[in-house]
Design an enzyme around this catalytic site. Structure first.
Site, PDB file in Angstrom:
ATOM      1  N   ASN A 187     -10.707   1.268   1.993  1.00 22.90           N
ATOM      2  CA  ASN A 187      -9.253   1.217   1.898  1.00 22.90           C
ATOM      3  C   ASN A 187      -8.890   0.920   0.448  1.00 22.90           C
ATOM      4  O   ASN A 187      -8.956  -0.207   0.000  1.00 22.90           O
ATOM      5  CB  ASN A 187      -8.717   0.119   2.830  1.00 22.90           C
ATOM      6  CG  ASN A 187      -7.201   0.022   2.768  1.00 22.90           C
ATOM      7  OD1 ASN A 187      -6.545   0.709   1.981  1.00 22.90           O
ATOM      8  ND2 ASN A 187      -6.641  -0.834   3.591  1.00 22.90           N
TER       9      ASN A 187
ATOM     10  N   HIS B 292      -0.783  20.000   6.810  1.00 23.47           N
ATOM     11  CA  HIS B 292      -1.835  19.023   6.535  1.00 23.47           C
ATOM     12  C   HIS B 292      -1.234  17.632   6.507  1.00 23.47           C
ATOM     13  O   HIS B 292      -0.098  17.441   6.089  1.00 23.47           O
ATOM     14  CB  HIS B 292      -2.481  19.305   5.171  1.00 23.47           C
ATOM     15  CG  HIS B 292      -2.935  20.710   5.027  1.00 23.47           C
ATOM     16  ND1 HIS B 292      -4.085  21.193   5.615  1.00 23.47           N
ATOM     17  CD2 HIS B 292      -2.378  21.754   4.375  1.00 23.47           C
ATOM     18  CE1 HIS B 292      -4.205  22.472   5.310  1.00 23.47           C
ATOM     19  NE2 HIS B 292      -3.203  22.845   4.569  1.00 23.47           N
TER      20      HIS B 292
ATOM     21  N   HIS C 141      12.547   0.657   5.163  1.00 22.30           N
ATOM     22  CA  HIS C 141      12.218  -0.746   4.896  1.00 22.30           C
ATOM     23  C   HIS C 141      12.767  -1.577   6.038  1.00 22.30           C
ATOM     24  O   HIS C 141      13.974  -1.686   6.189  1.00 22.30           O
ATOM     25  CB  HIS C 141      12.881  -1.156   3.579  1.00 22.30           C
ATOM     26  CG  HIS C 141      12.338  -2.409   2.989  1.00 22.30           C
ATOM     27  ND1 HIS C 141      12.151  -3.569   3.686  1.00 22.30           N
ATOM     28  CD2 HIS C 141      11.941  -2.682   1.726  1.00 22.30           C
ATOM     29  CE1 HIS C 141      11.650  -4.484   2.885  1.00 22.30           C
ATOM     30  NE2 HIS C 141      11.517  -3.987   1.687  1.00 22.30           N
TER      31      HIS C 141
ATOM     32  N   HIS D  23     -14.322   6.445   5.034  1.00 24.41           N
ATOM     33  CA  HIS D  23     -15.782   6.289   5.034  1.00 24.41           C
ATOM     34  C   HIS D  23     -16.344   6.266   3.617  1.00 24.41           C
ATOM     35  O   HIS D  23     -17.182   5.431   3.264  1.00 24.41           O
ATOM     36  CB  HIS D  23     -16.412   7.431   5.829  1.00 24.41           C
ATOM     37  CG  HIS D  23     -17.891   7.303   5.993  1.00 24.41           C
ATOM     38  ND1 HIS D  23     -18.793   7.907   5.156  1.00 24.41           N
ATOM     39  CD2 HIS D  23     -18.620   6.600   6.883  1.00 24.41           C
ATOM     40  CE1 HIS D  23     -20.020   7.612   5.535  1.00 24.41           C
ATOM     41  NE2 HIS D  23     -19.945   6.812   6.567  1.00 24.41           N
TER      42      HIS D  23
ATOM     43  N   CYS E  60       0.802  -1.213   0.000  1.00 21.79           N
ATOM     44  CA  CYS E  60       0.000   0.000   0.000  1.00 21.79           C
ATOM     45  C   CYS E  60       0.836   1.265   0.000  1.00 21.79           C
ATOM     46  O   CYS E  60       0.303   2.364  -0.048  1.00 21.79           O
ATOM     47  CB  CYS E  60      -0.922   0.023   1.212  1.00 21.79           C
ATOM     48  SG  CYS E  60      -1.937  -1.447   1.331  1.00 21.79           S
TER      49      CYS E  60
ATOM     50  N   HIS F 225      -2.428   7.197   5.322  1.00 25.45           N
ATOM     51  CA  HIS F 225      -2.950   6.049   4.589  1.00 25.45           C
ATOM     52  C   HIS F 225      -4.173   5.510   5.330  1.00 25.45           C
ATOM     53  O   HIS F 225      -4.122   5.263   6.525  1.00 25.45           O
ATOM     54  CB  HIS F 225      -1.852   4.984   4.504  1.00 25.45           C
ATOM     55  CG  HIS F 225      -2.326   3.660   4.044  1.00 25.45           C
ATOM     56  ND1 HIS F 225      -3.057   3.487   2.890  1.00 25.45           N
ATOM     57  CD2 HIS F 225      -2.195   2.433   4.577  1.00 25.45           C
ATOM     58  CE1 HIS F 225      -3.331   2.224   2.743  1.00 25.45           C
ATOM     59  NE2 HIS F 225      -2.823   1.548   3.742  1.00 25.45           N
TER      60      HIS F 225
END
Lengths: 499, 440
Positions: free
Chosen positions: B372, B335, B247, B368, B168, B339
């Site tokens: 995802n 801002h 990572h 909402h 993702c 994710h």
């Protein structure tokens, strides 16, 4: 009388010398023009006495020191900036190929026996596959992963991961051993494997196994076909230009396990016959320290993508057959499309690598044909003038034949490709490295030699890379050919009778 | 002497020219986001909570306990009633997805969004120099990058890269590729395509650790156009300031926290282990360590150093966790694009960075409205902020995403001009934030 050479022979020899003379003249034109200039200057200097020179120096002193110093500084600064902004050289420190163990061998008899026993194949399918194998140019020592030796082949995710771990880790272990590179010093990692991309990616698998640093720049390319090895090299080059003093590990492989086609569609059975296990790990660097240990320097990478053309796009296509079984469909005009893609690639590559003489000849021939409408054949530049060695993707016998014809290469030039196809089969993106290793193992790689690697892939892409050898490679060479190089080259017949 | 003077002048001019060239090259290493387009699937692909329940009922291997567990997850997930799913799952063919289903899902996304992007930015496909595609769980041959080249007739020297299975957080990996190519200084236009393929990845077994993906992932995607050409600065939306990738695959637990494998019955699914939250925290903290000096203003950094020194030297206390918790990230960032991995993820990150409800509102509302959508979720979050007219010139936007492996990638953008394009949020932004988020 018998010893007198025929007039045809004499004229062809004369022509050859004319051509040589012309090439020498054009390629060294700058030097030849410079000689009279140097002679003129030295004659002038000889005439001018030493006092004139002294007066010149005194004149400089008389000028305001500030002005002279600032000019000198400006020149120095500009020179430094210019040198620093030049592209960083990319060195190939070393590379290692996966050596398949002999127990994974698939001689023709085994292939035939297994194909007959797999329930999904009927007699027609078996005969078709064997016919392909007979004409493929593969030998008896190519290897398939363990899962494909089962009857029927077990294509589970676990088996695929097993194959991936085996080939990738072996290649990287050997590379790290050869170069003495510590895993913690690797800054960039690029893994390319077309047809298998599990979550987490193969690059994450490498990071995990070798405990690479947490700020590593890792990339996992997938689905880019047999030319993906050169795409990874291109990406590594771009990254090495942006980051100084870095080491990049590039891993090219193809995982065969999940891609065995168990259907009846003919065009989709070809990959079963041709694709074999293989992997190659390459260490690239732009560290100045590595320059003395490096084997090659990357000079050019040219990528051509013919995807805009419908036929080229559909030429190597993964799809499901009428029974819903997934396989790769190779179209009949693969050769023509490959030739076309190569021509596009050459058009960009030519001006970068060909000596001026060849470029001029090509230009004249082009002008004559287009402007004066002369009925001459298109002049194919002699690439043997630009390169000493050729590594052509061992996609199959037909691909190598087609390229040999298109580039007018001799058998010796394509020997590495044919022998790699014979010994290892089509190992997809890593085949180019097996071929390079062949050339080294034969003791043919000398300092200053230039190597042209050409890869083809689905899409349809044709990518090529040019390397320059930095030091003569001494035999014997440790690598996949060490146990069998003495048996090569072999004569690969057009057809081997199996059935 | 005239010769000498001429030579000097020539040298001077040449040096000035070299300096000018280097300056131009340096100026062209900025990465500008010209525009981006998010994907809004057609309304016949909407899935309500009830529909989700029906789809899950179709899985005959589930017992009552598992069914209840799934419903609980679904209801507490923060996902609303208008998220989108792939056609084959809606039509009941989730257990036997075909290659065509997956390609059709991608085609629906690519045909609309890439076309819209070219129209919005007024760039023709033949101007594109670099194309980076990351669609994690689906990679056919020829690659989707080739599919786009074919569909839009791009040039034959276009550089394509097809990233795969990077999880993702892959969209920031794609941006990393592009920003590195931009550093060469040559004027380049790059297109980045991010999405996720849901159709072929439905898990049809009953292993609890593998079922969460079915509940939470939804269809979505986004396409971005980036360039390093300073001439396009005036029409660009944002400029990339820094990008940090972490990572932690070296840690075995982190590596095994999200693994695609076969369950006991041989069905393929993504197994999420219990150590996933811990790995996420670990990766996040590693990322923050490297991100902080690049993001925080000098005053805040100086304050942090002062506190560390005070604690270590004066109070002889080597516990630094509380100090990190006192850092005010909002001094350096205006801002936050988080994710939308789930309510738990958003809450955890919000707590760690001491964010207010106003700050995490975009992420919650995106979860909402869209569910995802994996890698492209942060672009939907950005879209929300833009639609709410929150992004003003010189504001700084921080994007954080997590991915399998385990990775945590973040990047900081600086807004170039006041933004107000609603894009996919146009039709529903007035309804957000809703009074109640709890699922009836």
């Amino acid at each position: 009388m018998a010893n007198e050479p025929s007039p045809q022979f004499l004229s062809s020899v004369r022509l050859k010398y004319v051509k040589l003379g012309y090439q020498y003249l054009v390629n060294h034109i700058m030097t030849l023009l410079l000689i009279p200039v140097i002679i003129a200057i030295s004659v002038e200097l000889a005439r001018v006495g030493p006092d004139e020179i002294l007066s010149l120096v005194r004149f400089l002193y008389d000028l305001d020191l500030i002005y002279t110093m600032s000019t000198v500084f400006l020149v120095i600064i500009a020179g430094t900036v210019y040198f620093m902004s030049r592209p960083r050289p990319v060195y190939l420190v070393d590379y290692a190929c996966f050596r398949p163990p002999p127990n994974f061998r698939v001689p023709f008899s085994t292939f035939l026996e297994h194909a007959r026993l797999v329930p999904q194949f009927d007699e027609r399918t078996v005969r078709f596959q064997v016919r392909i194998l007979e004409r493929s140019g593969l030998g008896e020592e190519t290897c398939l992963p363990p899962a494909n030796h089962y009857i029927p082949p077990t294509c589970s995710m676990e088996a695929a991961r097993g194959e991936a771990e085996l080939v990738i880790f072996s290649a990287i272990d050997e590379l790290l051993n050869k170069t003495g590179m510590r895993p913690k010093n690797i800054d960039i990692l690029i893994v390319n494997c077309s047809l298998f991309s599990p979550t987490p990616s193969l690059s994450a698998m490498v990071v995990n196994k070798y405990k690479l640093r947490s700020n590593i720049m890792s990339f996992n390319l997938s689905g880019m076909g047999c030319s993906a090895g050169l795409i990874s090299i291109d990406l590594a080059r771009d990254l090495l230009q942006a980051h100084g003093n870095s080491n990049a590990l590039v891993l090219s492989t193809e995982i065969i396990t999940p891609n065995y086609y168990l259907g009846k569609e003919r065009a989709m059975l070809l990959p079963n016959c041709l694709f074999r296990m293989g992997a190659a790990a390459v260490l690239l660097s732009n560290c100045h320290r590595q320059k003395n240990r490096a084997k090659y320097r990357l000079t050019h990478v040219v990528r051509t993508h013919k995807g805009a053309d419908d036929a080229a796009y559909k030429c190597v296509f993964q799809e499901q057959d009428s029974e819903g079984i997934t396989g790769i469909n190779l179209s009949k005009d693969l050769m023509a499309i490959a030739g076309d893609a190569l021509k596009s690639n050459i058009t960009t590559m030519g001006p970068l690598v060909l000596p001026a003489s060849e470029q001029l000849l090509f230009l004249f021939s082009l002008i004559a044909r287009k402007v004066f409408k002369a009925e001459w054949k298109p002049y194919i530049p002699d690439f043997r003038m630009a390169f000493e060695h050729f590594c052509i993707h061992a996609g199959g016998r037909a691909v190598i034949d087609e390229l040999q014809k298109n580039l007018q290469l001799s058998d010796r030039h394509v020997e590495a490709s044919r022998m790699a196809l014979h010994r290892f089969g089509n190992t997809s993106s890593s085949s180019l490295w097996y071929e390079l290793n062949y050339i080294e193992a034969k003791g043919r790689m000398r300092k200053g030699d230039r190597v042209w690697m050409i890869g083809f892939g689905s899409g349809f892409k044709c990518n090529s890379a040019v390397w320059k050898c930095l030091k003569t490679v001494q035999t014997p060479v440790e690598g996949p050919w060490s146990t069998c190089i003495h048996r090569y080259p072999v004569d690969v017949p057009a057809m081997v009778k199996v059935l | 002497m005239e010769v000498l003077a001429t030579l000097t002048v020539l040298f001077l001019l040449y040096s000035l020219y070299l300096l000018y060239k280097s300056y131009i090259l340096k100026r062209s290493t900025n990465c500008y986001l010209v525009d981006y387009v998010c994907f809004k699937p057609s309304s016949d692909r909407e899935i309500t909570t009830r529909k989700c329940g029906e789809i899950m009922e179709r899985n005959k291997t589930l017992g009552l306990a598992e069914y209840k567990f799934l419903l609980k997850v679904l209801v507490g997930s923060g996902i609303g009633e208008r998220t989108y799913g792939p056609r084959n799952i809606i039509e009941g063919r989730e257990e036997s997805p075909t290659l065509d289903d997956a390609i059709q899902e991608m085609d629906e996304f690519l045909d609309v969004t890439v076309h819209d992007l070219f129209v919005k930015t007024n760039i023709s496909p033949s101007d594109v120099d670099v194309l980076v595609v990351n669609i994690s769980t689906f990679c056919p041959a020829p690659s989707l990058a080739s599919r786009i080249v074919h569909r839009y007739n791009m040039r034959k020297d276009v550089k394509t890269y097809n990233l795969s299975s990077m999880g993702c957080s892959a969209t920031l990996v794609a941006i990393d590729v592009v920003q590195n190519i931009f550093k060469s200084g040559k004027k380049t236009i790059a297109v980045v395509v991010t999405s996720e393929s849901i159709s072929p990845n439905w898990y049809s077994g009953n292993d609890r650790s593998m079922m969460l993906g079915n509940c939470l992932f939804r269809c979505g995607g986004s396409v971005m156009l980036l360039t390093n050409d300073p001439a396009m600065r005036s029409q660009s939306k944002m400029r990339l300031k820094c990008l940090v990738r972490t990572h932690i695959g070296a840690n075995d637990d982190a590596f095994n926290s999200a693994v695609q494998k076969e369950d006991d019955m041989g069905r393929v699914g993504v197994h999420l282990s219990k150590s996933l939250p811990k790995s996420a925290v670990h990766a996040f903290s590693q990322n923050l360590k490297r991100l902080m000096p690049k993001v925080l203003p000098y005053r805040e950094m100086a304050l942090l150093v002062y506190r560390i020194v005070k604690q270590k030297v004066v109070q002889r206390n080597t516990k630094l966790n509380t100090l990190v918790a006192q850092i005010d990230f909002k001094s350096g960032v205006d801002h936050f694009c988080l994710h939308t991995g789930g309510t738990a993820v958003i809450d955890a990150v919000g707590r760690a960075l001491r964010l207010s409800e106003y700050d995490v509102e975009p992420a919650r509302m995106t979860l909402h409205r869209w569910g995802n959508t994996s890698a492209s979720s942060i672009w939907y979050v950005l879209g929300y902020m833009e639609a709410k007219k929150r992004l003003k010139r010189n504001d700084r936007v921080l994007m954080i995403s997590f991915g399998s492996g385990f990775k945590c990638n973040s990047c900081l953008w600086e807004v170039c001009r006041d933004l107000g394009d609603g894009d996919v949020w146009e039709d529903c932004i007035k309804d957000y934030p809703p009074q109640i988020l709890v699922n009836p």
